[in-house]
Design an enzyme around this catalytic site. Sequence first.
Site, PDB file in Angstrom:
ATOM      1  N   SER A 170      27.578  -2.498  94.965  1.00 55.91           N
ATOM      2  CA  SER A 170      28.233  -1.116  94.717  1.00 55.91           C
ATOM      3  C   SER A 170      29.786  -1.196  95.331  1.00 55.91           C
ATOM      4  O   SER A 170      30.009  -1.803  96.172  1.00 55.91           O
ATOM      5  CB  SER A 170      27.342  -0.302  95.598  1.00 55.91           C
ATOM      6  OG  SER A 170      28.052   1.161  95.680  1.00 55.91           O
ATOM      7  N   TYR A 219      33.475   2.857  90.177  1.00 49.54           N
ATOM      8  CA  TYR A 219      33.945   4.261  89.785  1.00 49.54           C
ATOM      9  C   TYR A 219      35.178   4.410  89.096  1.00 49.54           C
ATOM     10  O   TYR A 219      36.198   3.736  89.475  1.00 49.54           O
ATOM     11  CB  TYR A 219      33.616   5.228  91.026  1.00 49.54           C
ATOM     12  CG  TYR A 219      32.036   5.207  91.343  1.00 49.54           C
ATOM     13  CD1 TYR A 219      31.103   5.953  90.767  1.00 49.54           C
ATOM     14  CD2 TYR A 219      31.917   4.589  92.735  1.00 49.54           C
ATOM     15  CE1 TYR A 219      29.824   5.993  91.250  1.00 49.54           C
ATOM     16  CE2 TYR A 219      30.670   4.785  93.224  1.00 49.54           C
ATOM     17  CZ  TYR A 219      29.434   5.618  92.541  1.00 49.54           C
ATOM     18  OH  TYR A 219      28.175   5.496  93.143  1.00 49.54           O
ATOM     19  N   THR A 279      30.445   3.042  86.230  1.00 50.19           N
ATOM     20  CA  THR A 279      29.665   4.276  86.380  1.00 50.19           C
ATOM     21  C   THR A 279      30.507   5.374  86.251  1.00 50.19           C
ATOM     22  O   THR A 279      31.617   5.620  86.903  1.00 50.19           O
ATOM     23  CB  THR A 279      29.409   4.380  87.969  1.00 50.19           C
ATOM     24  OG1 THR A 279      28.195   3.238  88.220  1.00 50.19           O
ATOM     25  CG2 THR A 279      28.458   5.495  87.953  1.00 50.19           C
ATOM     26  N   LYS A 331      27.799   2.910  82.569  1.00 52.00           N
ATOM     27  CA  LYS A 331      26.662   3.556  83.380  1.00 52.00           C
ATOM     28  C   LYS A 331      26.717   5.087  83.543  1.00 52.00           C
ATOM     29  O   LYS A 331      27.621   5.355  83.889  1.00 52.00           O
ATOM     30  CB  LYS A 331      26.250   2.832  84.796  1.00 52.00           C
ATOM     31  CG  LYS A 331      24.966   3.051  85.327  1.00 52.00           C
ATOM     32  CD  LYS A 331      25.236   2.256  86.739  1.00 52.00           C
ATOM     33  CE  LYS A 331      23.792   2.608  87.522  1.00 52.00           C
ATOM     34  NZ  LYS A 331      23.674   4.030  88.106  1.00 52.00           N
ATOM     35  N   HIS A 384      21.616   8.674  86.963  1.00 49.37           N
ATOM     36  CA  HIS A 384      22.003   8.329  88.411  1.00 49.37           C
ATOM     37  C   HIS A 384      20.832   8.630  89.435  1.00 49.37           C
ATOM     38  O   HIS A 384      20.860   9.120  90.581  1.00 49.37           O
ATOM     39  CB  HIS A 384      23.129   9.276  88.797  1.00 49.37           C
ATOM     40  CG  HIS A 384      23.995   8.511  89.720  1.00 49.37           C
ATOM     41  ND1 HIS A 384      25.183   8.165  89.352  1.00 49.37           N
ATOM     42  CD2 HIS A 384      23.928   8.355  91.176  1.00 49.37           C
ATOM     43  CE1 HIS A 384      25.805   7.506  90.379  1.00 49.37           C
ATOM     44  NE2 HIS A 384      25.221   7.657  91.547  1.00 49.37           N
TER      45      HIS A 384
END
Length: 381
Positions: A106, A129, A155, A251, A275
């Site tokens: 992440s 992100y 994401t 995603k 999510h």
Amino acid sequence: MIISASTDYRAAAQRKLPPFLFHYADGGAYAEYTLRHNVEDLASIALRQRVLKNMSELSLETTLFNEKLSMPVALAPIGLAGMYARRGELQAARAAAAQGIPFTMSTVSVCAIEEVAPAIDRPIWFQLYVLKDRGFMRNALERAKAAGVKTLVFTVDMPVPGARYRDAHSGMSGANGPMRRMWQAMTHPKWALDVGLLGRPHDLGNISTYRGNPTGLADYIGWLGTNFDPSISWKDLEWIRDFWDGPMLIKGILDPEDARDAVKFGADGIVVSNHGGRQLDGVLSSARALPAIADAVKGDIKILADSGIRSGLDVVRMIALGADAVLIGRAFLYALATAGEAGVKNLLSLFEKEMRVAMVLTGAKSISEITRDSLVRELGA
């Protein structure tokens, strides 16, 4: 209650973890309707049992983005995983590598990518992100490349943080959060020793490396709130597609039109995901959204799915609904919190065994043979 190995690990994790950490992982947005339906909708899908098919030869192996996987599963990116076990991202990555599947780091991990990637004997995946700080994004991509990352998971369903009310109740957020978290840590001594004391530093490793100073848990919620970008659009991803020369997954897809846009954009894969029910409550579960998306883009792009997967049976169900592979998140995090690397290895072993049983009893000798014919058709369909 839906019984599975991850259910047992969830109960053990709840006993071991301070409440603020357990509920941060376990909770969802608003009334948690989508969180519940992710699990319930998937578990309700009936598999079509077949017998006398000579299933003596069976393979779970698959190839994804030129990478051989022992089964069509990868560990999903989970923020703060390093708070659930000592250097948790590193332990989870080792377990995934031992099983022969990818681990996805992440953006907001505790361990920095430079700590994890060199310690694993296969390339990890990296999740990013869209953030207002484009300098951080470019720095993260450059560091991921330098660390040998080949696959980027981008994401896009978090332009703003979801309303997660459990966090306010548990002490993860709120004015008295630091004091409540300290008390909870003191009253959970096993976690306090293993992670609280021996698992330091407790900061966001990838962000701290970029900023040049620690970004700790106290800064976490505020940093997220100020850096997520509600102005995101497909054009904001174009420079990343140009910069990143490896496989790139989008995603957070729940609609067939967005899936078609991902194909037009040139993505290599999508992740059908809400999510984990942590963003917009009331949207479709991934299991309900997946078939229409597969009908729209299957064969044009690789389709992965997450949200609600708690067993090897669920993996088979998702593949039958149209996925090429799945990501598992909470299931492995509960195991990680309970028993570290050994817990994740055990969970993945159980997933594999459950998949084998399901494939034998549905007559699918390979992953490619798991199709909608493996499911019981609805009455009248």
